[in-house]
Write an enzyme that holds these catalytic residues in place. Structure first.
Site, short mmCIF file in Angstrom:
data_model
loop_
_atom_site.label_atom_id
_atom_site.label_comp_id
_atom_site.label_asym_id
_atom_site.label_seq_id
_atom_site.Cartn_x
_atom_site.Cartn_y
_atom_site.Cartn_z
N GLY A 93 0.88 -1.17 0.00
CA GLY A 93 0.00 0.00 0.00
C GLY A 93 0.90 1.20 0.00
O GLY A 93 1.83 1.28 -0.81
N GLU A 94 0.70 2.07 0.94
CA GLU A 94 1.54 3.27 1.05
C GLU A 94 2.04 3.35 2.50
O GLU A 94 1.25 3.56 3.42
CB GLU A 94 0.71 4.49 0.64
CG GLU A 94 1.45 5.80 0.76
CD GLU A 94 2.84 5.74 0.15
OE1 GLU A 94 2.97 5.46 -1.05
OE2 GLU A 94 3.81 5.96 0.89
N SER A 95 3.34 3.14 2.65
CA SER A 95 3.88 3.00 4.01
C SER A 95 3.69 4.27 4.85
O SER A 95 3.49 4.19 6.06
CB SER A 95 5.35 2.59 3.97
OG SER A 95 6.10 3.55 3.26
N CYS A 128 6.03 -5.40 0.54
CA CYS A 128 6.18 -4.08 -0.08
C CYS A 128 6.10 -2.96 0.99
O CYS A 128 7.05 -2.80 1.75
CB CYS A 128 5.17 -3.92 -1.21
SG CYS A 128 5.71 -2.69 -2.39
N ARG A 142 12.62 3.63 -0.23
CA ARG A 142 11.26 3.67 -0.81
C ARG A 142 11.33 4.00 -2.30
O ARG A 142 12.14 4.83 -2.71
CB ARG A 142 10.40 4.73 -0.13
CG ARG A 142 9.90 4.33 1.22
CD ARG A 142 9.02 5.44 1.82
NE ARG A 142 7.82 5.64 1.04
CZ ARG A 142 7.37 6.84 0.65
NH1 ARG A 142 8.02 7.94 0.98
NH2 ARG A 142 6.27 6.93 -0.04
N ILE A 195 5.56 -3.39 -7.47
CA ILE A 195 4.78 -2.17 -7.74
C ILE A 195 5.35 -1.04 -6.88
O ILE A 195 5.23 -1.09 -5.65
CB ILE A 195 3.28 -2.38 -7.40
CG1 ILE A 195 2.71 -3.56 -8.19
CG2 ILE A 195 2.49 -1.09 -7.70
CD1 ILE A 195 1.31 -3.98 -7.75
N ARG A 196 5.98 -0.09 -7.51
CA ARG A 196 6.65 1.01 -6.77
C ARG A 196 7.37 0.45 -5.54
O ARG A 196 7.19 0.88 -4.41
CB ARG A 196 5.64 2.09 -6.37
CG ARG A 196 4.97 2.66 -7.63
CD ARG A 196 4.21 3.97 -7.48
NE ARG A 196 3.85 4.37 -6.16
CZ ARG A 196 4.41 5.40 -5.49
NH1 ARG A 196 5.39 6.08 -6.01
NH2 ARG A 196 3.98 5.72 -4.30
N HIS A 198 4.80 -8.36 -4.36
CA HIS A 198 3.44 -8.66 -3.90
C HIS A 198 3.12 -10.13 -4.10
O HIS A 198 2.55 -10.50 -5.13
CB HIS A 198 2.43 -7.80 -4.68
CG HIS A 198 2.36 -6.39 -4.25
ND1 HIS A 198 1.36 -5.89 -3.45
CD2 HIS A 198 3.19 -5.35 -4.48
CE1 HIS A 198 1.57 -4.61 -3.23
NE2 HIS A 198 2.68 -4.26 -3.85
N GLU A 242 0.86 -11.88 -3.03
CA GLU A 242 -0.59 -12.15 -3.05
C GLU A 242 -1.19 -11.95 -4.44
O GLU A 242 -2.35 -12.25 -4.66
CB GLU A 242 -1.30 -11.26 -2.01
CG GLU A 242 -1.52 -9.80 -2.38
CD GLU A 242 -0.27 -8.92 -2.28
OE1 GLU A 242 0.84 -9.45 -2.11
OE2 GLU A 242 -0.43 -7.69 -2.43
N1 GLN Z 1 5.90 2.90 -2.57
C1 GLN Z 1 5.06 2.40 -1.51
C2 GLN Z 1 5.51 2.96 -0.16
O1 GLN Z 1 6.43 3.70 -0.09
C3 GLN Z 1 5.06 0.90 -1.46
C4 GLN Z 1 4.40 0.36 -2.70
C5 GLN Z 1 3.64 -0.91 -2.47
O2 GLN Z 1 3.38 -1.34 -1.34
N2 GLN Z 1 3.22 -1.49 -3.57
O3 GLN Z 1 4.95 2.63 0.84
#
Ligand code: GLN
Length: 202
Positions: A49-51, A81, A110, A138-139, A174, A176
């Site tokens: 997600g987004e940390s 992630c 990150r 993913i990112r 990921h 999952e």
């Molecule tokens: N870039 C996201 C972060 O900094 C992590 C990306 C992800 O969980 N797919 O949290």
């Protein structure tokens, strides 16, 4: 496969896909948003997600303290992630106020794959698996340093992407999203039997 009760931290991000994999394995699971739910589980998945957002929501929900305490007590945890980022010792290119829980001795950058490569898939060799695992990034964060106590289970381009330290397992990708439950299965198999639900001694 029947197993322990596995929590999936459900404050933000890709928690639903983890629950689906656990359902497919027949592993009881619970979305965790409250202190009470956190106390019930025998293991926890911290999703992607987004940390920075997840860190803020851990503060707002009051879960940060209880989570730190359970991690100190050895709660088995799988971080993927953003989950890897939260569990690391040191976060590079993070927000100054975001939590690094320090459960696994990693320095992580990150979004370290940069904008060109911010999402990609590749087959990785995982220690103990007899065939490749399709890993979806993913990112994704880049692990820039792993301490001596960290077991590296898979690498991509010289960087660890799947690591374990004691009861803490983390993936930069990921697992999952690959229609392949082997990483979840091996995580759940390592969770010790919960004395509360073990009736073998009765
Ligand atoms: N870039 C996201 C972060 O900094 C992590 C990306 C992800 O969980 N797919 O949290």
């Amino acid at each position: 496969m029947v197993g322990p009760l596995v929590g999936v931290l459900a404050l933000q991000g890709a928690f639903a896909a983890h629950a689906e994999i656990l359902d497919g394995l027949g592993v009881p699971n619970l979305e965790v948003r409250t202190h009470d739910q956190l106390q019930q589980v025998d293991a926890l998945i911290i999703p992607g997600g987004e940390s920075t957002t997840m860190s803020m929501l851990l503060d707002r929900s009051g879960l940060i303290g209880p989570l730190e305490e359970r991690l100190r007590d050895g709660l088995p945890v799988l971080g993927t992630c953003a989950g890897l980022i939260l569990l690391s010792t040191r976060i590079l290119d993070g927000r100054p106020d975001q939590h690094a829980l320090g459960s696994i001795d990693l320095d992580v950058r990150r979004n370290g794959y940069g904008t060109q490569l911010d999402s990609f898939e590749t087959d990785i060799a995982v220690a103990g698996f007899d065939s490749g695992f399709r890993a979806v990034f993913i990112r994704a964060p880049v692990v820039e340093r792993a301490g001596d106590s960290v077991e590296i289970l898979a690498m991509v381009d010289g960087h660890p992407v799947l690591c374990r330290q004691g009861s803490v397992t983390v993936a930069a990708f990921h697992p999952e999203l690959s229609n392949d439950n082997r990483i979840h299965r091996s995580f759940v198999e390592r969770v010790p039997v919960n004395p509360k639900s073990d009736t073998s001694a009765i």
